[in-house]
Design an enzyme around this catalytic site. Structure first.
Site, PDB file in Angstrom:
ATOM      1  N   SER A   1       7.436   4.153  -0.814  1.00  0.00           N
ATOM      2  CA  SER A   1       6.444   4.555   0.190  1.00  0.00           C
ATOM      3  C   SER A   1       7.133   5.164   1.403  1.00  0.00           C
ATOM      4  O   SER A   1       6.566   6.002   2.100  1.00  0.00           O
ATOM      5  CB  SER A   1       5.613   3.350   0.621  1.00  0.00           C
ATOM      6  OG  SER A   1       5.048   2.742  -0.531  1.00  0.00           O
ATOM      7  N   ARG A   2       8.377   4.744   1.656  1.00  0.00           N
ATOM      8  CA  ARG A   2       9.100   5.244   2.843  1.00  0.00           C
ATOM      9  C   ARG A   2       9.606   6.680   2.647  1.00  0.00           C
ATOM     10  O   ARG A   2      10.017   7.313   3.623  1.00  0.00           O
ATOM     11  CB  ARG A   2      10.253   4.315   3.200  1.00  0.00           C
ATOM     12  CG  ARG A   2       9.770   2.990   3.798  1.00  0.00           C
ATOM     13  CD  ARG A   2      10.921   2.160   4.360  1.00  0.00           C
ATOM     14  NE  ARG A   2      10.443   1.059   5.178  1.00  0.00           N
ATOM     15  CZ  ARG A   2      10.293  -0.202   4.769  1.00  0.00           C
ATOM     16  NH1 ARG A   2      10.569  -0.526   3.522  1.00  0.00           N
ATOM     17  NH2 ARG A   2       9.855  -1.140   5.609  1.00  0.00           N
TER      18      ARG A   2
ATOM     19  N   HIS B   1       4.155   1.896  -8.227  1.00  0.00           N
ATOM     20  CA  HIS B   1       3.242   0.742  -8.174  1.00  0.00           C
ATOM     21  C   HIS B   1       2.379   0.676  -9.431  1.00  0.00           C
ATOM     22  O   HIS B   1       2.094  -0.393  -9.957  1.00  0.00           O
ATOM     23  CB  HIS B   1       2.332   0.835  -6.934  1.00  0.00           C
ATOM     24  CG  HIS B   1       3.065   0.744  -5.633  1.00  0.00           C
ATOM     25  ND1 HIS B   1       3.176   1.814  -4.772  1.00  0.00           N
ATOM     26  CD2 HIS B   1       3.719  -0.284  -5.038  1.00  0.00           C
ATOM     27  CE1 HIS B   1       3.868   1.453  -3.700  1.00  0.00           C
ATOM     28  NE2 HIS B   1       4.210   0.189  -3.837  1.00  0.00           N
TER      29      HIS B   1
ATOM     30  N   GLY C   1       0.807  -1.215   0.000  1.00  0.00           N
ATOM     31  CA  GLY C   1       0.000   0.000   0.000  1.00  0.00           C
ATOM     32  C   GLY C   1       0.835   1.258   0.000  1.00  0.00           C
ATOM     33  O   GLY C   1       2.009   1.234  -0.364  1.00  0.00           O
TER      34      GLY C   1
END
Ligand code: PAF
Length: 287
Positions: free
Chosen positions: A188-189, A38, A32
Site C-alpha cells: 500500500s505504501r 491482499h 486497507g
C-alpha cells in the site's frame, strides 16, 4: 452479499452465526488500500478451508511511531469495498479507532524475542501494536485460519509465535509476496512513491535476486550475500535501515555462514518512503 460491520460485537455476532451454520471462517487482517496482494490472502484462506471470509480494514494507530506515516496512510474504504465485492469477501470489518480502543483501554500483547531486531529495532513500538490488534481481531472474529503476507516477514513469524504461545486456535498462514511485473513487492505504501523513486525502488528486488541466485549456486558467506544485496540498494536508495541474513524461523543472526533455511531481509528509504522486502535464499526471487 458483502456485509460491512463496524463494532466488535457486531462482528462477533456475525461470525458466531456463521459458525453456528457450519461455516468455517477465515480472516484477512489489513490496513486497507487494498491491492492484488491482499486478494491473494483472501484466496489463501479459502484454499486452507475457509468457507466464509472476513477482511478487516483498520489503520491501527498503535503500530505507528510518533514520526511515522499514520496520518498520511492511504484510506480508501469505498474502493476497498468494491474490490472485496469483486472477490467474494463475505464480511468487511471496518471499526473506528474508538471502537477498537475505547477510553480506558490498557491491555497489550507482546512477543518478546522475535520482535527485538530488524523492524523492532527501527520501530520500537511497532510489533506491540501489531500483536495487540491482531489478538483483538482473532478474538472478535474467531477464525480457523488467518493469512498474512510474507513481505512483512518478521510480522508473520511474530504472529505465528503469538498464536502458538497463547493457544489461539487459528492457523496462521504466511503467503508468498506478490510483485509488480518489474519485481517491486506490492505494498500500500508504493502509492507514496514519485515516478523517479518508483523506478529506483526495483533495486531491492535486483539485490534480493542477486543474493538468492548466489545462494542457489553455493555461496554461503553471509558477508558476501549481504554485499550482493546491498550494493544496488545503496546506490538507488537514500538510506538503508538493514540488509541482513537471518534464520528463516527464529530470525537469529546466522554467524559467518548462512544455513539452508535463511532469509535475506531489506529495509530502505527513498524519497521519504520506507520500503521492506525479503527473500528466502535459494528459493525466492530466482527469476
Ligand atoms: O500487515 C498489516 O497490514 C498490519 O500490520 C496488520 C496485520 C493488518 C495489523 O494492523
Amino acid at each position: 452479499m458483502l456485509a460491512v460491520v463496524h463494532a466488535p460485537r457486531e462482528l462477533a455476532a456475525t461470525t458466531e452465526a456463521l459458525r453456528a451454520g457450519g461455516q468455517r471462517v477465515g480472516l484477512v487482517p489489513t490496513m486497507g488500500a487494498l491491492h492484488a496482494g491482499h486478494m491473494s490472502l483472501v484466496q489463501a484462506v479459502r484454499d486452507a478451508g475457509a468457507t466464509r471470509v472476513v477482511l478487516s480494514v483498520f489503520v491501527n494507530p498503535l503500530q505507528f511511531g510518533p514520526k511515522e506515516d499514520f496520518s498520511k496512510y492511504p484510506r480508501t474504504l469505498p474502493d476497498d469495498l468494491e474490490l472485496c465485492r469483486a472477490h467474494g469477501v463475505d464480511v468487511v470489518y471496518a471499526p473506528a479507532a474508538e471502537q477498537m480502543y475505547p477510553p480506558g483501554f490498557q491491555t497489550h500483547v507482546e512477543v518478546e524475542q522475535l520482535t527485538q531486531a530488524l523492524e523492532g529495532a527501527a520501530r520500537p513500538t511497532h510489533f506491540r501494536g501489531v500483536t495487540t490488534v491482531v489478538a483483538k481481531l482473532f478474538n472478535a472474529t474467531g477464525p480457523c485460519v488467518a493469512a498474512f503476507g510474507r513481505k512483512d516477514y518478521q510480522q508473520w513469524r511474530t504472529l505465528e509465535r503469538m498464536a502458538a504461545d497463547l493457544d489461539m486456535p487459528v492457523q496462521v498462514l504466511g503467503c508468498p509476496i506478490l510483485r509488480e511485473p518489474d519485481g517491486l513487492a506490492m505494498s500500500s505504501r508504493n502509492r507514496y512513491l514519485q515516478p523517479e523513486h518508483r523506478t529506483r525502488a526495483t533495486a531491492i528486488y535486483a539485490g534480493l535476486r542477486g543474493a538468492s541466485a548466489a545462494f542457489a549456486a553455493g555461496e554461503r558467506r553471509v558477508a558476501r550475500l549481504e554485499e550482493l544485496a546491498r550494493a544496488g540498494v545503496a546506490a538507488a536508495f537514500d538510506s538503508i535501515d538493514y540488509v541482513t541474513v537471518a534464520g528463516a524461523q527464529d530470525l537469529a543472526a546466522p554467524g559467518e555462514q548462512a544455513a539452508e533455511h535463511s532469509v535475506m531481509l531489506v529495509a530502505a528509504r527513498i524519497g521519504g518512503t520506507r520500503l521492506i522486502d525479503n527473500a528466502i535464499l535459494g528459493q525466492d526471487c530466482l527469476v
